[in-house]
Design a protein around this motif. Structure first.
Motif, PDB file in Angstrom:
ATOM      1  N   ILE A  84       7.074  45.344   2.733  1.00 13.80           N
ATOM      2  CA  ILE A  84       7.759  46.642   2.763  1.00 13.80           C
ATOM      3  C   ILE A  84       7.726  47.287   1.381  1.00 13.80           C
ATOM      4  O   ILE A  84       7.688  48.505   1.252  1.00 13.80           O
ATOM      5  N   GLY A  85       7.683  46.480   0.328  1.00 16.63           N
ATOM      6  CA  GLY A  85       7.616  47.010  -1.033  1.00 16.63           C
ATOM      7  C   GLY A  85       6.305  47.695  -1.371  1.00 16.63           C
ATOM      8  O   GLY A  85       6.200  48.346  -2.411  1.00 16.63           O
ATOM      9  N   VAL A 104      -1.103  57.209  15.826  1.00 13.05           N
ATOM     10  CA  VAL A 104       0.329  57.465  15.993  1.00 13.05           C
ATOM     11  C   VAL A 104       1.046  56.727  14.865  1.00 13.05           C
ATOM     12  O   VAL A 104       1.014  55.491  14.807  1.00 13.05           O
ATOM     13  N   PRO A 105       1.690  57.473  13.948  1.00 10.96           N
ATOM     14  CA  PRO A 105       2.362  56.808  12.834  1.00 10.96           C
ATOM     15  C   PRO A 105       3.637  56.097  13.286  1.00 10.96           C
ATOM     16  O   PRO A 105       4.296  56.520  14.236  1.00 10.96           O
ATOM     17  N   ALA A 106       3.989  55.034  12.576  1.00  7.11           N
ATOM     18  CA  ALA A 106       5.232  54.319  12.830  1.00  7.11           C
ATOM     19  C   ALA A 106       6.399  55.112  12.232  1.00  7.11           C
ATOM     20  O   ALA A 106       6.208  56.085  11.501  1.00  7.11           O
ATOM     21  N   ASP A 107       7.610  54.664  12.527  1.00  8.38           N
ATOM     22  CA  ASP A 107       8.806  55.384  12.093  1.00  8.38           C
ATOM     23  C   ASP A 107       8.871  55.591  10.585  1.00  8.38           C
ATOM     24  O   ASP A 107       9.290  56.645  10.125  1.00  8.38           O
ATOM     25  N   GLY A 108       8.450  54.579   9.797  1.00  6.88           N
ATOM     26  CA  GLY A 108       8.493  54.725   8.346  1.00  6.88           C
ATOM     27  C   GLY A 108       7.662  55.895   7.843  1.00  6.88           C
ATOM     28  O   GLY A 108       8.071  56.617   6.933  1.00  6.88           O
ATOM     29  N   LEU A 109       6.508  56.122   8.434  1.00  4.65           N
ATOM     30  CA  LEU A 109       5.681  57.271   8.051  1.00  4.65           C
ATOM     31  C   LEU A 109       6.245  58.572   8.617  1.00  4.65           C
ATOM     32  O   LEU A 109       6.178  59.616   7.977  1.00  4.65           O
ATOM     33  N   ARG A 152       5.345  48.023   9.765  1.00  9.26           N
ATOM     34  CA  ARG A 152       4.362  48.659  10.637  1.00  9.26           C
ATOM     35  C   ARG A 152       4.025  50.058  10.134  1.00  9.26           C
ATOM     36  O   ARG A 152       4.902  50.863   9.853  1.00  9.26           O
ATOM     37  N   THR A 153       2.735  50.339  10.019  1.00  5.31           N
ATOM     38  CA  THR A 153       2.260  51.638   9.540  1.00  5.31           C
ATOM     39  C   THR A 153       1.966  52.582  10.701  1.00  5.31           C
ATOM     40  O   THR A 153       2.260  53.759  10.648  1.00  5.31           O
ATOM     41  N   GLY A 154       1.355  52.056  11.752  1.00  4.38           N
ATOM     42  CA  GLY A 154       1.020  52.881  12.902  1.00  4.38           C
ATOM     43  C   GLY A 154       0.062  52.150  13.810  1.00  4.38           C
ATOM     44  O   GLY A 154      -0.188  50.957  13.658  1.00  4.38           O
ATOM     45  N   GLU A 155      -0.450  52.902  14.762  1.00  6.06           N
ATOM     46  CA  GLU A 155      -1.413  52.328  15.697  1.00  6.06           C
ATOM     47  C   GLU A 155      -2.416  53.386  16.099  1.00  6.06           C
ATOM     48  O   GLU A 155      -2.143  54.581  16.013  1.00  6.06           O
ATOM     49  N   ALA A 196       3.833  59.565  -0.816  1.00  7.79           N
ATOM     50  CA  ALA A 196       5.147  59.650  -1.453  1.00  7.79           C
ATOM     51  C   ALA A 196       6.254  59.239  -0.478  1.00  7.79           C
ATOM     52  O   ALA A 196       6.248  59.629   0.687  1.00  7.79           O
ATOM     53  N   GLY A 197       7.177  58.430  -0.969  1.00  6.34           N
ATOM     54  CA  GLY A 197       8.329  58.046  -0.181  1.00  6.34           C
ATOM     55  C   GLY A 197       8.144  56.854   0.734  1.00  6.34           C
ATOM     56  O   GLY A 197       9.061  56.494   1.470  1.00  6.34           O
ATOM     57  N   THR A 198       6.961  56.207   0.699  1.00  4.87           N
ATOM     58  CA  THR A 198       6.734  55.087   1.617  1.00  4.87           C
ATOM     59  C   THR A 198       7.003  53.725   0.987  1.00  4.87           C
ATOM     60  O   THR A 198       7.188  52.755   1.713  1.00  4.87           O
TER      61      THR A 198
END
Length: 104
Positions: free
Chosen positions: A31-32, A80-85, A53-56, A44-46
């Protein structure tokens, strides 16, 4: 700094024609880590936010060798980006590629 798992299936219904379908899951090592765009530009901000998870992606493709010297290829990818993105403004995207090759 990410993992990419991409199982796919390719069928060849006849000589010279192949069709491929695949699923691609992407996630960060930690996550870091930041999520990066090409060429190695961090989004920025990730860093340190969201899950790993980044996406699928879903992938469909095909190739046709029309003659020994002429071939065609196409590929469609849906990301499809994951929630973090999504939290930093990322949205789903589509990519379509078509190409022809001629050998002389």
């Amino acid at each position: 700094n990410f993992y990419d798992l991409q199982p796919n299936v390719t069928v060849q219904p006849r000589a010279g024609l192949s069709l491929t379908a695949g699923y691609n899951r992407l996630w960060r090592h930690r996550i870091g880590d930041s999520v990066y765009l090409a060429p190695l530009v961090p989004v920025a901000g990730t860093r340190g936010t969201g899950g790993r998870r980044t996406g699928e992606q879903w992938i469909l493709g095909g190739s046709w060798q029309a003659t020994p010297r002429l071939g065609f290829e196409t590929q469609y990818v849906r990301f499809v980006p994951a929630d973090g993105l999504r939290q930093v403004g990322a949205v789903s995207g589509n990519f379509l590629m078509m190409s022809a090759s001629a050998r002389f």
